[in-house]
Design a protein around this motif. Structure first.
Motif, PDB file in Angstrom:
ATOM      1  N   ILE A   1       0.863  -1.144  -0.221  1.00 46.22           N
ATOM      2  CA  ILE A   1       0.188  -0.148   0.075  1.00 46.22           C
ATOM      3  C   ILE A   1       0.815   1.286   0.152  1.00 46.22           C
ATOM      4  CG2 ILE A   1      -1.117   1.846   1.179  1.00 46.22           C
ATOM      5  CD1 ILE A   1      -2.860  -1.563   2.090  1.00 46.22           C
ATOM      6  N   MET A   2       2.063   1.518   1.148  1.00 45.95           N
ATOM      7  CA  MET A   2       2.695   2.398   0.842  1.00 45.95           C
ATOM      8  C   MET A   2       2.962   2.567  -0.487  1.00 45.95           C
ATOM      9  SD  MET A   2       2.281   4.052   3.821  1.00 45.95           S
ATOM     10  CE  MET A   2       3.478   5.374   4.367  1.00 45.95           C
ATOM     11  N   ALA A   3       3.805   1.421  -0.874  1.00 46.32           N
ATOM     12  CA  ALA A   3       5.366   1.705  -1.915  1.00 46.32           C
ATOM     13  C   ALA A   3       3.871   2.429  -3.362  1.00 46.32           C
ATOM     14  CB  ALA A   3       5.276   0.485  -2.915  1.00 46.32           C
ATOM     15  N   ALA A   4       3.042   1.821  -3.540  1.00 42.96           N
ATOM     16  CA  ALA A   4       1.936   2.334  -4.069  1.00 42.96           C
ATOM     17  C   ALA A   4       1.316   3.903  -4.377  1.00 42.96           C
ATOM     18  CB  ALA A   4       0.241   1.886  -4.006  1.00 42.96           C
ATOM     19  N   LEU A   5       1.086   4.640  -2.954  1.00 46.06           N
ATOM     20  CA  LEU A   5       0.499   5.076  -2.261  1.00 46.06           C
ATOM     21  C   LEU A   5       2.085   6.097  -2.443  1.00 46.06           C
ATOM     22  CD1 LEU A   5      -1.693   5.368   0.234  1.00 46.06           C
ATOM     23  CD2 LEU A   5      -1.948   5.878  -1.565  1.00 46.06           C
ATOM     24  N   ALA A   6       3.403   6.393  -2.006  1.00 47.21           N
ATOM     25  CA  ALA A   6       4.325   6.764  -2.020  1.00 47.21           C
ATOM     26  C   ALA A   6       4.875   6.933  -4.326  1.00 47.21           C
ATOM     27  CB  ALA A   6       5.615   6.030  -1.734  1.00 47.21           C
ATOM     28  N   ALA A   7       4.814   6.119  -4.661  1.00 50.83           N
ATOM     29  CA  ALA A   7       4.916   6.488  -6.410  1.00 50.83           C
ATOM     30  C   ALA A   7       4.345   7.817  -6.883  1.00 50.83           C
ATOM     31  CB  ALA A   7       4.298   4.677  -6.931  1.00 50.83           C
ATOM     32  N   SER A   8       2.784   7.824  -6.428  1.00 56.31           N
ATOM     33  CA  SER A   8       1.715   8.439  -6.537  1.00 56.31           C
ATOM     34  C   SER A   8       3.109  10.184  -6.486  1.00 56.31           C
ATOM     35  CB  SER A   8       1.017   8.639  -6.193  1.00 56.31           C
ATOM     36  OG  SER A   8       0.383   8.965  -5.113  1.00 56.31           O
ATOM     37  N   PRO A   9       2.529  11.220  -7.200  1.00 55.96           N
ATOM     38  CA  PRO A   9       3.349  12.329  -7.294  1.00 55.96           C
ATOM     39  C   PRO A   9       2.473  12.697  -5.636  1.00 55.96           C
ATOM     40  CG  PRO A   9       1.798  12.348  -9.187  1.00 55.96           C
ATOM     41  CD  PRO A   9       1.801  11.098  -8.195  1.00 55.96           C
ATOM     42  N   GLU A  10       3.069  13.865  -5.127  1.00 57.64           N
ATOM     43  CA  GLU A  10       2.719  13.766  -3.578  1.00 57.64           C
ATOM     44  C   GLU A  10       1.533  15.059  -4.002  1.00 57.64           C
ATOM     45  OE1 GLU A  10       5.094  16.383  -0.239  1.00 57.64           O
ATOM     46  OE2 GLU A  10       6.378  15.882  -1.487  1.00 57.64           O
ATOM     47  N   GLY A  11       1.146  14.521  -2.406  1.00 59.64           N
ATOM     48  CA  GLY A  11      -0.150  14.757  -2.394  1.00 59.64           C
ATOM     49  C   GLY A  11      -1.189  14.804  -3.605  1.00 59.64           C
ATOM     50  N   SER A  12      -1.571  13.755  -3.934  1.00 64.49           N
ATOM     51  CA  SER A  12      -2.665  12.815  -4.547  1.00 64.49           C
ATOM     52  C   SER A  12      -3.010  11.985  -3.876  1.00 64.49           C
ATOM     53  CB  SER A  12      -1.810  12.578  -5.701  1.00 64.49           C
ATOM     54  OG  SER A  12      -0.761  11.405  -6.016  1.00 64.49           O
ATOM     55  N   LEU A  13      -4.268  11.643  -4.607  1.00 63.28           N
ATOM     56  CA  LEU A  13      -4.855  10.677  -3.710  1.00 63.28           C
ATOM     57  C   LEU A  13      -4.887   9.769  -4.318  1.00 63.28           C
ATOM     58  CD1 LEU A  13      -7.589  13.626  -2.691  1.00 63.28           C
ATOM     59  CD2 LEU A  13      -6.010  12.174  -1.047  1.00 63.28           C
ATOM     60  N   LEU A  14      -4.611   8.378  -4.300  1.00 65.69           N
ATOM     61  CA  LEU A  14      -5.889   7.463  -5.599  1.00 65.69           C
ATOM     62  C   LEU A  14      -7.158   6.963  -4.000  1.00 65.69           C
ATOM     63  CD1 LEU A  14      -2.810   7.101  -6.444  1.00 65.69           C
ATOM     64  CD2 LEU A  14      -3.180   4.505  -5.476  1.00 65.69           C
ATOM     65  N   GLU A  15      -8.474   6.251  -5.165  1.00 67.92           N
ATOM     66  CA  GLU A  15      -9.225   5.902  -4.719  1.00 67.92           C
ATOM     67  C   GLU A  15      -8.927   4.231  -4.146  1.00 67.92           C
ATOM     68  OE1 GLU A  15     -12.676   6.604  -6.969  1.00 67.92           O
ATOM     69  OE2 GLU A  15     -11.917   7.983  -8.388  1.00 67.92           O
ATOM     70  N   PHE A  16     -10.047   4.156  -3.618  1.00 64.59           N
ATOM     71  CA  PHE A  16      -9.271   2.777  -2.611  1.00 64.59           C
ATOM     72  C   PHE A  16     -10.178   1.611  -3.991  1.00 64.59           C
ATOM     73  CE2 PHE A  16     -11.999  -0.823  -0.825  1.00 64.59           C
ATOM     74  CZ  PHE A  16     -11.321  -0.672   0.794  1.00 64.59           C
ATOM     75  N   LYS A  17     -11.290   2.198  -4.092  1.00 65.51           N
ATOM     76  CA  LYS A  17     -11.250   0.780  -5.783  1.00 65.51           C
ATOM     77  C   LYS A  17     -10.338   0.742  -6.431  1.00 65.51           C
ATOM     78  CE  LYS A  17     -13.789   4.340  -8.513  1.00 65.51           C
ATOM     79  NZ  LYS A  17     -15.481   4.073  -9.111  1.00 65.51           N
ATOM     80  N   ARG A  18      -8.988   1.596  -6.837  1.00 68.74           N
ATOM     81  CA  ARG A  18      -8.023   0.909  -7.727  1.00 68.74           C
ATOM     82  C   ARG A  18      -6.799   0.677  -6.998  1.00 68.74           C
ATOM     83  NH1 ARG A  18      -5.193   0.782 -11.563  1.00 68.74           N
ATOM     84  NH2 ARG A  18      -3.581   1.761 -12.449  1.00 68.74           N
ATOM     85  N   LEU A  19      -6.902   1.091  -5.761  1.00 69.25           N
ATOM     86  CA  LEU A  19      -5.611   0.882  -4.635  1.00 69.25           C
ATOM     87  C   LEU A  19      -6.508  -0.759  -4.785  1.00 69.25           C
ATOM     88  CD1 LEU A  19      -3.956   2.365  -3.366  1.00 69.25           C
ATOM     89  CD2 LEU A  19      -4.619   1.403  -1.127  1.00 69.25           C
ATOM     90  N   ARG A  20      -7.524  -1.087  -4.198  1.00 73.46           N
ATOM     91  CA  ARG A  20      -7.783  -2.885  -4.351  1.00 73.46           C
ATOM     92  C   ARG A  20      -7.618  -3.596  -5.153  1.00 73.46           C
ATOM     93  NH1 ARG A  20     -13.860  -2.461  -3.890  1.00 73.46           N
ATOM     94  NH2 ARG A  20     -13.457  -2.259  -6.324  1.00 73.46           N
ATOM     95  N   ALA A  21      -8.013  -2.821  -6.854  1.00 72.05           N
ATOM     96  CA  ALA A  21      -7.631  -3.727  -7.961  1.00 72.05           C
ATOM     97  C   ALA A  21      -6.032  -3.777  -8.138  1.00 72.05           C
ATOM     98  CB  ALA A  21      -8.577  -2.268  -8.978  1.00 72.05           C
ATOM     99  N   LEU A  22      -5.574  -2.383  -7.581  1.00 70.81           N
ATOM    100  CA  LEU A  22      -3.869  -3.064  -8.154  1.00 70.81           C
ATOM    101  C   LEU A  22      -3.352  -4.303  -6.917  1.00 70.81           C
ATOM    102  CD1 LEU A  22      -2.929   1.154  -7.922  1.00 70.81           C
ATOM    103  CD2 LEU A  22      -2.004  -0.940  -9.588  1.00 70.81           C
ATOM    104  N   LEU A  23      -3.663  -3.735  -6.057  1.00 72.40           N
ATOM    105  CA  LEU A  23      -3.584  -5.050  -4.968  1.00 72.40           C
ATOM    106  C   LEU A  23      -4.011  -5.966  -4.770  1.00 72.40           C
ATOM    107  CD1 LEU A  23      -1.977  -2.053  -2.225  1.00 72.40           C
ATOM    108  CD2 LEU A  23      -1.053  -2.870  -4.030  1.00 72.40           C
ATOM    109  N   GLY A  24      -5.408  -6.905  -5.180  1.00 71.48           N
ATOM    110  CA  GLY A  24      -6.011  -7.555  -5.461  1.00 71.48           C
ATOM    111  C   GLY A  24      -6.159  -8.146  -4.269  1.00 71.48           C
TER     112      GLY A  24
END
Length: 101
Positions: A17-40
């Motif tokens: 989760i932290m790797a996915a969030l840290a890879a996004s630009p600072e201040g950007s938000l990832l949607e829960f459903k997108r994170l769920r799909a990325l990580l399975g």
């Protein structure tokens, strides 16, 4: 001497989760459903891990609506980004043999 591993981030799902969030630009938000799909992960599993990270101050959770549908978005905090970088550095030190001792 490298820093210690962060027990909160070290759990495999939370590290991902932290790797996915840290890879996004600072201040950007990832949607829960997108994170769920990325990580399975399941909704419950992802929600529990996000709650742990939020409790540590590593992520911020924003809930709002997109039209009439609820939307949950997650962003890494400044403290979370720093903790993630320190954890990755500690892992690299171990893998490079710098933490033997």
């Amino acid at each position: 001497m490298p820093g210690d591993l962060d027990a909160i981030i070290h759990a495999p799902a939370r590290l991902r989760i932290m790797a996915a969030l840290a890879a996004s630009p600072e201040g950007s938000l990832l949607e829960f459903k997108r994170l769920r799909a990325l990580l399975g992960l399941t909704d419950g599993n992802l929600g529990a891990h996000i709650a742990t990270l939020e409790g540590a101050g590593y992520v911020a959770v924003t809930k709002d609506f997109e039209g009439k549908r609820p939307r949950t978005r997650i962003a890494v905090t400044k403290a979370g980004r720093a903790a993630y970088r320190a954890h990755v550095a500690a892992l690299r030190a171990i893998l490079d043999g710098d933490d033997v001792g």
